[in-house]
Structure formats: C-alpha cells, structure tokens
Design a protein around this motif. Structure first.
Motif, PDB file in Angstrom:
ATOM      1  N   SER A 170      -5.841  33.015   8.262  1.00 55.09           N
ATOM      2  CA  SER A 170      -6.409  31.671   8.156  1.00 55.09           C
ATOM      3  C   SER A 170      -7.938  31.629   8.162  1.00 55.09           C
ATOM      4  O   SER A 170      -8.531  30.728   7.587  1.00 55.09           O
ATOM      5  CB  SER A 170      -5.872  30.786   9.283  1.00 55.09           C
ATOM      6  OG  SER A 170      -6.261  31.301  10.541  1.00 55.09           O
ATOM      7  N   MET A 171      -8.586  32.580   8.781  1.00 48.64           N
ATOM      8  CA  MET A 171     -10.042  32.563   8.887  1.00 48.64           C
ATOM      9  C   MET A 171     -10.661  33.018   7.563  1.00 48.64           C
ATOM     10  O   MET A 171     -10.275  34.039   7.013  1.00 48.64           O
ATOM     11  CB  MET A 171     -10.509  33.475  10.019  1.00 48.64           C
ATOM     12  CG  MET A 171     -12.013  33.508  10.225  1.00 48.64           C
ATOM     13  SD  MET A 171     -12.733  31.917  10.642  1.00 48.64           S
ATOM     14  CE  MET A 171     -12.352  31.791  12.364  1.00 48.64           C
ATOM     15  N   ASP A 172     -11.619  32.253   7.082  1.00 47.98           N
ATOM     16  CA  ASP A 172     -12.317  32.589   5.838  1.00 47.98           C
ATOM     17  C   ASP A 172     -13.813  32.673   6.137  1.00 47.98           C
ATOM     18  O   ASP A 172     -14.467  31.668   6.383  1.00 47.98           O
ATOM     19  CB  ASP A 172     -12.036  31.536   4.767  1.00 47.98           C
ATOM     20  CG  ASP A 172     -12.685  31.865   3.439  1.00 47.98           C
ATOM     21  OD1 ASP A 172     -13.374  32.913   3.321  1.00 47.98           O
ATOM     22  OD2 ASP A 172     -12.518  31.083   2.493  1.00 47.98           O
ATOM     23  N   LEU A 173     -14.340  33.899   6.131  1.00 48.08           N
ATOM     24  CA  LEU A 173     -15.772  34.104   6.379  1.00 48.08           C
ATOM     25  C   LEU A 173     -16.542  34.342   5.084  1.00 48.08           C
ATOM     26  O   LEU A 173     -17.631  34.899   5.098  1.00 48.08           O
ATOM     27  CB  LEU A 173     -15.971  35.278   7.339  1.00 48.08           C
ATOM     28  CG  LEU A 173     -15.382  35.089   8.735  1.00 48.08           C
ATOM     29  CD1 LEU A 173     -15.545  36.354   9.557  1.00 48.08           C
ATOM     30  CD2 LEU A 173     -16.027  33.907   9.439  1.00 48.08           C
ATOM     31  N   GLY A 174     -15.959  33.951   3.960  1.00 46.53           N
ATOM     32  CA  GLY A 174     -16.628  34.075   2.678  1.00 46.53           C
ATOM     33  C   GLY A 174     -16.187  35.297   1.899  1.00 46.53           C
ATOM     34  O   GLY A 174     -15.439  36.144   2.396  1.00 46.53           O
ATOM     35  N   PRO A 175     -16.650  35.409   0.647  1.00 42.93           N
ATOM     36  CA  PRO A 175     -16.200  36.471  -0.258  1.00 42.93           C
ATOM     37  C   PRO A 175     -16.434  37.891   0.263  1.00 42.93           C
ATOM     38  O   PRO A 175     -15.616  38.776   0.029  1.00 42.93           O
ATOM     39  CB  PRO A 175     -17.016  36.234  -1.535  1.00 42.93           C
ATOM     40  CG  PRO A 175     -17.532  34.848  -1.435  1.00 42.93           C
ATOM     41  CD  PRO A 175     -17.585  34.502   0.012  1.00 42.93           C
ATOM     42  N   ALA A 176     -17.510  38.116   0.986  1.00 42.17           N
ATOM     43  CA  ALA A 176     -17.808  39.467   1.480  1.00 42.17           C
ATOM     44  C   ALA A 176     -16.809  39.928   2.532  1.00 42.17           C
ATOM     45  O   ALA A 176     -16.658  41.122   2.776  1.00 42.17           O
ATOM     46  CB  ALA A 176     -19.223  39.530   2.050  1.00 42.17           C
ATOM     47  N   SER A 177     -16.117  38.973   3.145  1.00 44.77           N
ATOM     48  CA  SER A 177     -15.161  39.299   4.210  1.00 44.77           C
ATOM     49  C   SER A 177     -13.707  39.163   3.762  1.00 44.77           C
ATOM     50  O   SER A 177     -12.798  39.283   4.585  1.00 44.77           O
ATOM     51  CB  SER A 177     -15.399  38.384   5.410  1.00 44.77           C
ATOM     52  OG  SER A 177     -16.735  38.476   5.846  1.00 44.77           O
ATOM     53  N   ALA A 178     -13.476  38.930   2.493  1.00 47.12           N
ATOM     54  CA  ALA A 178     -12.127  38.648   1.999  1.00 47.12           C
ATOM     55  C   ALA A 178     -11.245  39.885   1.898  1.00 47.12           C
ATOM     56  O   ALA A 178     -10.024  39.786   1.903  1.00 47.12           O
ATOM     57  CB  ALA A 178     -12.207  37.959   0.638  1.00 47.12           C
ATOM     58  N   VAL A 179     -11.869  41.057   1.801  1.00 52.07           N
ATOM     59  CA  VAL A 179     -11.120  42.302   1.606  1.00 52.07           C
ATOM     60  C   VAL A 179     -11.391  43.244   2.776  1.00 52.07           C
ATOM     61  O   VAL A 179     -12.525  43.364   3.233  1.00 52.07           O
ATOM     62  CB  VAL A 179     -11.525  42.992   0.279  1.00 52.07           C
ATOM     63  CG1 VAL A 179     -10.866  44.347   0.137  1.00 52.07           C
ATOM     64  CG2 VAL A 179     -11.164  42.102  -0.908  1.00 52.07           C
ATOM     65  N   VAL A 180     -10.333  43.902   3.248  1.00 48.97           N
ATOM     66  CA  VAL A 180     -10.443  44.910   4.297  1.00 48.97           C
ATOM     67  C   VAL A 180     -10.090  46.264   3.680  1.00 48.97           C
ATOM     68  O   VAL A 180      -9.048  46.401   3.035  1.00 48.97           O
ATOM     69  CB  VAL A 180      -9.508  44.616   5.483  1.00 48.97           C
ATOM     70  CG1 VAL A 180      -9.542  45.742   6.499  1.00 48.97           C
ATOM     71  CG2 VAL A 180      -9.873  43.292   6.131  1.00 48.97           C
ATOM     72  N   GLU A 181     -10.978  47.224   3.859  1.00 49.16           N
ATOM     73  CA  GLU A 181     -10.725  48.582   3.386  1.00 49.16           C
ATOM     74  C   GLU A 181     -10.143  49.406   4.530  1.00 49.16           C
ATOM     75  O   GLU A 181     -10.658  49.362   5.647  1.00 49.16           O
ATOM     76  CB  GLU A 181     -12.021  49.227   2.892  1.00 49.16           C
ATOM     77  CG  GLU A 181     -12.640  48.509   1.716  1.00 49.16           C
ATOM     78  CD  GLU A 181     -13.986  49.100   1.335  1.00 49.16           C
ATOM     79  OE1 GLU A 181     -14.187  50.326   1.503  1.00 49.16           O
ATOM     80  OE2 GLU A 181     -14.848  48.322   0.890  1.00 49.16           O
ATOM     81  N   LEU A 182      -9.065  50.137   4.237  1.00 49.52           N
ATOM     82  CA  LEU A 182      -8.430  50.994   5.238  1.00 49.52           C
ATOM     83  C   LEU A 182      -8.671  52.455   4.888  1.00 49.52           C
ATOM     84  O   LEU A 182      -8.547  52.854   3.723  1.00 49.52           O
ATOM     85  CB  LEU A 182      -6.920  50.717   5.286  1.00 49.52           C
ATOM     86  CG  LEU A 182      -6.541  49.308   5.729  1.00 49.52           C
ATOM     87  CD1 LEU A 182      -5.071  49.054   5.477  1.00 49.52           C
ATOM     88  CD2 LEU A 182      -6.868  49.111   7.190  1.00 49.52           C
ATOM     89  N   ASP A 183      -9.039  53.224   5.889  1.00 48.68           N
ATOM     90  CA  ASP A 183      -9.296  54.656   5.744  1.00 48.68           C
ATOM     91  C   ASP A 183      -8.344  55.373   6.689  1.00 48.68           C
ATOM     92  O   ASP A 183      -8.406  55.203   7.907  1.00 48.68           O
ATOM     93  CB  ASP A 183     -10.759  54.940   6.108  1.00 48.68           C
ATOM     94  CG  ASP A 183     -11.154  56.383   5.886  1.00 48.68           C
ATOM     95  OD1 ASP A 183     -10.464  57.086   5.132  1.00 48.68           O
ATOM     96  OD2 ASP A 183     -12.159  56.802   6.479  1.00 48.68           O
ATOM     97  N   LEU A 184      -7.451  56.176   6.133  1.00 48.61           N
ATOM     98  CA  LEU A 184      -6.354  56.768   6.882  1.00 48.61           C
ATOM     99  C   LEU A 184      -6.478  58.290   6.950  1.00 48.61           C
ATOM    100  O   LEU A 184      -6.750  58.929   5.932  1.00 48.61           O
ATOM    101  CB  LEU A 184      -5.019  56.420   6.217  1.00 48.61           C
ATOM    102  CG  LEU A 184      -4.911  54.969   5.738  1.00 48.61           C
ATOM    103  CD1 LEU A 184      -3.796  54.815   4.738  1.00 48.61           C
ATOM    104  CD2 LEU A 184      -4.713  54.053   6.927  1.00 48.61           C
ATOM    105  N   THR A 185      -6.305  58.839   8.130  1.00 46.65           N
ATOM    106  CA  THR A 185      -6.225  60.292   8.314  1.00 46.65           C
ATOM    107  C   THR A 185      -4.933  60.569   9.075  1.00 46.65           C
ATOM    108  O   THR A 185      -4.763  60.077  10.188  1.00 46.65           O
ATOM    109  CB  THR A 185      -7.432  60.823   9.115  1.00 46.65           C
ATOM    110  OG1 THR A 185      -8.631  60.468   8.419  1.00 46.65           O
ATOM    111  CG2 THR A 185      -7.353  62.327   9.276  1.00 46.65           C
ATOM    112  N   ILE A 186      -4.055  61.309   8.450  1.00 47.20           N
ATOM    113  CA  ILE A 186      -2.730  61.531   9.030  1.00 47.20           C
ATOM    114  C   ILE A 186      -2.467  63.035   9.158  1.00 47.20           C
ATOM    115  O   ILE A 186      -2.512  63.768   8.167  1.00 47.20           O
ATOM    116  CB  ILE A 186      -1.625  60.900   8.154  1.00 47.20           C
ATOM    117  CG1 ILE A 186      -1.870  59.397   7.954  1.00 47.20           C
ATOM    118  CG2 ILE A 186      -0.240  61.180   8.726  1.00 47.20           C
ATOM    119  CD1 ILE A 186      -1.869  58.582   9.225  1.00 47.20           C
TER     120      ILE A 186
END
Length: 191
Positions: A170-186
């Motif tokens: 629900s929270m919208d902090l603008g276009p710069a915050s719309a995408v979350v990048e995930l970095d995985l090490t397994i």
C-alpha cells in the motif's frame, strides 16, 4: 553450465562409483552461508539496503539434466533487517511487509532454463503479502565440493526484482521506490 554439470557428474561417478542422481541439499541457514539481501530507492535520494535474517529452504539439482533442478525457500518476513529499528518496525507494518497477516514469503521453482556454461534462469512462483506472481531469477553456479566437516556443498547466487504494486503493497514512495532488487546467495549441504 552443462559443461560444469558434466564435469561434476564425472567427478561424482569417480567418487561414488555409482549412477548419477538428482542431489538434494538443505540451505545452510545454521552456518550463515546463505543470504537474502534487498535494495530499493529511497524516494530518489538514496538506496536503502537490507536483508532477511531468518529463512529456510531446499534445492535439488541433477548434474546430467540441470533443467530438472528445483528450489523451495520460505522467508520469515518479520526478520527484515535494514540496520534501523524504527524503520524495520515500519517495514513490518501493513504499509509494506504486513507480517501480522502474512508472516512468510515463499519461492517455489517451476522451471530452470540453462543459459550458459554456468548460468540459468530459474522461474518460479513468489508469494508475498498474500499474492503469488511468477518471477525469474538470473542464477549463476558458484561451486561445489567436500567441506572440512565431512559434508558436500554446492552454491549458487542469483538476482531478481519485484514491483511492490504487484504484491498489493500500500505504501507508495514514488517511482524510485517502486521496485525492490533481491540479491541471493545460496549454499546448501547435500542430504
């Protein structure tokens, strides 16, 4: 990746003197040799970095047929850690992670496409905030072999990104915050 897996298969034959099989691995959560990190823009001013400290999972892969590999991961979303207690409290709220209603996020693979000597695209269903959507992880084989404690390990790393709006955040902090990048090490221990 097929060449690497073929070499692994030959080594496995020599070491085990048996036939090839799909190996099952438990992600090394206890030894802290696996990580789920994230980053996102903070209103266009900076980047916010964090991680999830509590998750578990398994993977299996077949050295002869890497496309038959599978991954299954469960993340306890309350374990979010952005190195700031008040921000983490907000991230746990229904504005973002909604941990009271949806305490876990999951990834279950649905397919693996080999894309290079040691790379693949792992497709799967990611469930977060009660919403399930397909995602693709760009994965890279890191290595494998015997460990000093009598076990056998294999490791991979991967990246993907998700749009928060796709998961009813629900929270919208603008276009710069719309995408979350995930970095995985397994890193997993063969069972």
């Amino acid at each position: 990746m097929k060449k690497i897996f073929a070499g692994v298969a030959l080594g496995g034959l020599m070491a085990l003197s048996g036939s090839l099989y799909a190996a099952d691995y438990q992600i090394d959560k206890e030894g802290q040799h696996a990580f789920i990190n994230f980053k996102t823009g903070h209103m266009g001013f900076s980047m916010l970095h964090g991680r999830f400290n509590d998750f578990d999972g398994t993977f299996s892969w077949d050295a002869e047929n890497p496309e038959n590999s599978k991954v299954n991961v469960t993340i306890n979303t309350a374990s979010v850690d952005s190195n700031h207690a008040e921000r983490d409290k907000h991230l746990r709220s229904d504005d973002f992670l909604n941990v009271a209603k949806h305490p876990q996020a999951t990834f279950v693979s649905t397919g693996v496409e080999v894309t290079g000597e040691n790379t693949a695209k792992v497709t799967g269903d990611f469930t977060f905030n009660g919403v399930t959507k397909p995602v693709v992880i760009d994965a890279r084989f890191v290595g494998e072999g015997d460990d000093p404690w009598g076990g056998y390990r294999a490791g991979f790393e991967g990246t993907t990104s998700i749009k928060l709006a796709d998961y009813d955040v629900s929270m919208d902090l603008g276009p710069a915050s719309a995408v979350v990048e995930l970095d995985l090490t397994i890193e997993g221990i063969r069972q």
